[in-house]
Write an enzyme that holds these catalytic residues in place. Structure first.
Site, PDB file in Angstrom:
ATOM      1  N   CYS A  85     -26.287  55.285 -27.764  1.00  0.00           N
ATOM      2  CA  CYS A  85     -25.982  55.722 -26.405  1.00  0.00           C
ATOM      3  C   CYS A  85     -24.960  54.766 -25.805  1.00  0.00           C
ATOM      4  CB  CYS A  85     -27.253  55.741 -25.561  1.00  0.00           C
ATOM      5  SG  CYS A  85     -26.995  56.302 -23.863  1.00  0.00           S
ATOM      6  N   HIS A 127     -31.120  64.652 -25.935  1.00  0.00           N
ATOM      7  CA  HIS A 127     -30.793  63.283 -25.520  1.00  0.00           C
ATOM      8  C   HIS A 127     -30.435  63.250 -24.037  1.00  0.00           C
ATOM      9  CE1 HIS A 127     -29.077  59.166 -26.307  1.00  0.00           C
ATOM     10  NE2 HIS A 127     -28.405  59.485 -25.208  1.00  0.00           N
ATOM     11  N   GLU A 128     -29.606  64.198 -23.596  1.00  0.00           N
ATOM     12  CA  GLU A 128     -29.160  64.197 -22.195  1.00  0.00           C
ATOM     13  C   GLU A 128     -30.268  64.619 -21.237  1.00  0.00           C
ATOM     14  OE1 GLU A 128     -26.672  62.473 -21.990  1.00  0.00           O
ATOM     15  OE2 GLU A 128     -25.951  62.748 -24.035  1.00  0.00           O
ATOM     16  N   HIS A 131     -32.267  61.685 -20.551  1.00  0.00           N
ATOM     17  CA  HIS A 131     -31.642  60.865 -19.501  1.00  0.00           C
ATOM     18  C   HIS A 131     -32.063  61.364 -18.122  1.00  0.00           C
ATOM     19  CE1 HIS A 131     -28.908  57.795 -20.950  1.00  0.00           C
ATOM     20  NE2 HIS A 131     -28.453  58.596 -21.915  1.00  0.00           N
TER      21      HIS A 131
END
Length: 137
Positions: A85, A127-128, A131
């Site tokens: 990241c 993954h996002e 976040h």
């Protein structure tokens, strides 16, 4: 506007709040920042550029895509992998992902959508979305 990347784990570890139509400028900055980092990045969430809003941008084989308020509603075919990241120091870290996901989100016009994704694109979205939920790898 191309924004500086956020590296503060306390900021990145906080949950983002739902995005509204008033956040279009954040989405534009997110898309520009992703484009500026296209050689070393395939996805970004708004908190990576300093805004705690549920907005993600990512690359697909057909170009970059933006989602407001994405929620993964279905997933299948788990696998173990490693991810890096831009916002976090250090090398790739182990993570569990799913090869198939279904996502509910709002598009650039805030129209509700539901779409299926597989493979690497599904991995990027996961993954996002992490976040947005304050989950760091």
């Amino acid at each position: 506007m191309i924004r500086e990347l956020m590296h503060d784990p306390f900021f990145l570890g906080a949950r983002s709040v739902p995005a509204t139509k008033d956040d279009a400028h954040i989405a534009n900055d997110l898309m520009e920042t992703l484009a500026a980092h296209r050689h070393d990045c395939v996805g970004m969430a708004a908190n990576m550029i300093g805004f705690k809003k549920c907005i993600i941008a990512f690359t697909t084989p057909f170009g970059n895509m933006l989602m407001y308020n994405p929620v993964i509603v279905k997933c299948d075919k788990p696998y173990d992998t490693e991810e890096g990241c831009l916002s976090l120091l250090g090398g790739p870290r182990p993570v569990k992902r799913y090869d198939f996901i279904e996502v509910e989100f709002q598009d650039v016009n805030f129209k509700k959508k539901r779409q299926k994704f597989t493979g690497f694109t599904a991995q990027i979205i996961q993954h996002e979305v992490d976040h947005c939920n304050g989950i760091l790898i």
